[in-house]
Design an enzyme around this catalytic site. Structure first.
Site, PDB file in Angstrom:
ATOM      1  N   GLU A 202       0.821  -1.208   0.000  1.00 12.77           N
ATOM      2  CA  GLU A 202       0.000   0.000   0.000  1.00 12.77           C
ATOM      3  C   GLU A 202       0.859   1.264   0.000  1.00 12.77           C
ATOM      4  OE1 GLU A 202      -3.043   0.470  -0.666  1.00 12.77           O
ATOM      5  OE2 GLU A 202      -3.451  -1.657  -0.830  1.00 12.77           O
TER       6      GLU A 202
ATOM      7  N   TYR B  60      -6.173   6.724   4.315  1.00 15.05           N
ATOM      8  CA  TYR B  60      -6.288   5.712   3.264  1.00 15.05           C
ATOM      9  C   TYR B  60      -5.541   4.422   3.640  1.00 15.05           C
ATOM     10  CZ  TYR B  60      -5.357   2.850  -0.664  1.00 15.05           C
ATOM     11  OH  TYR B  60      -5.248   1.731  -1.441  1.00 15.05           O
TER      12      TYR B  60
ATOM     13  N   ASP C  57      -9.188   5.173  -2.796  1.00 19.65           N
ATOM     14  CA  ASP C  57      -8.006   5.589  -3.555  1.00 19.65           C
ATOM     15  C   ASP C  57      -8.482   6.240  -4.864  1.00 19.65           C
ATOM     16  OD1 ASP C  57      -8.694   3.527  -5.293  1.00 19.65           O
ATOM     17  OD2 ASP C  57      -6.609   2.943  -5.616  1.00 19.65           O
TER      18      ASP C  57
END
Ligand code: SF4
Length: 311
Positions: free
Chosen positions: A56, A139, A157
């Protein structure tokens, strides 16, 4: 073409008040994902929460094909957060290679140190604890909790935001920065069931990455084409502010990249003269180097030499 009537941008009404539509989107997109998901290493069970977290960080501003080799090498070098925590932050910057936006390497190193110190070396399962780690924003905390631990979180995202903007809100592009209205819409669209919510997060992201791309969206092979508000409205042109460009050539980012490349290759302190060779324009070069030092990516040493940071 006459612009069709569309719901106000700040209203998720057509999602939250239309549960059958939301359920149809969930089942259709998840079924599509089951058949079309890419086999990516961070999606395999052996990746574990640390693999998910590393991916990520890397994927936030870098495409999958560039991330893949660095990800594999990173996990080989540092299979657990504690392994990375033991190394100098400069080694993280070195291993980051040419992924770009190298402050992410420092942030990932900082998160690994905190995981080792506060959580016994295990990536925490709790969303609030994830969010409290240094370098982890809204996020990333949601993505790790969802993808690694199967929890129910809105994971927004750029790909998901684009799919929601088109399919639900009926506009071509989302705003430049995530808005409260988008978060509200994402929460309204989130399946109740935890497992389904986690699948939905991954599936809607994949749809944006593979089908509903920023340019040349493939509506003919999109599983939700029949429900897509933007397509049904005749694809009205983007009306918002101009979209941010991704220029690179000639920018300070390019100069920073060149300076860091020299330091990554070197295993001893680098003299100023070696850095001066990478860019012809002295003012911009000095500004880029100052920025790297200010960001903690480069350590100046007495005598005018530089290295990647040891602490
Ligand atoms: S129909 Fe086209 S614009 Fe709508 S979600 Fe699918 S790919 Fe995107």
């Amino acid at each position: 073409m006459t612009a069709p009537t569309k719901p106000p941008a700040d209203s998720p009404a057509n999602a939250s008040s239309d549960a059958p539509l939301a359920q149809l989107l969930h089942s259709t997109v998840i079924d599509w994902f089951d058949d079309n998901a890419r086999d990516l290493p961070w999606r395999r069970p052996e990746a574990g929460p640390w693999g998910v977290m590393v991916s990520e960080f890397m994927l936030q501003q870098t495409p999958v094909n560039r991330v893949l080799p660095v990800y594999e090498q990173w996990l080989t070098q540092w299979p657990r957060p504690a392994d990375l925590a033991k190394d100098a932050p400069g080694e993280a910057v070195r291993a980051w290679g040419r992924l770009g936006y190298p402050r992410r390497a420092l942030r990932l190193h900082g998160a690994a140190v905190a995981i080792a110190e506060r959580h016994g070396g295990d990536v925490p399962t709790d969303h609030a604890q994830l969010l409290a780690l240094p370098g982890i924003g809204e996020y990333t905390a949601a993505a790790v909790a969802s993808f690694a631990y199967g929890q129910r979180h809105a994971v927004l995202d750029t790909n998901v935001r684009r799919v929601f903007a088109r399919a639900v809100t009926g506009v071509q592009y989302p705003p430049n920065a995530t808005t409260a209205a988008e978060r509200k819409l994402a929460r309204a669209l989130l399946p109740e069931d935890e497992r389904t919510a986690a699948r939905w997060a991954a599936a809607s992201m994949e749809l944006g990455a593979l089908v509903c791309t920023a340019k040349n969206e493939s509506c003919q092979r999109c599983p939700i084409a029949a429900q897509c508000a933007w397509r049904l409205a005749g694809k009205p042109e983007h009306e918002g502010p101009p979209r941010r460009g991704q220029t690179y050539a000639g920018t300070d980012r390019q100069v920073r990249g060149k300076l860091l490349a020299v330091l990554r290759e070197a295993h001893t302190p680098v003299p100023q003269a070696a850095l001066d060779r990478v860019w012809h324009e002295p003012v911009q070069r000095a500004r880029a180097l100052d920025g790297l030092v200010a960001d903690g990516l480069v350590e100046p040493l007495p005598g005018g030499t530089y290295r990647l940071p040891l602490t």
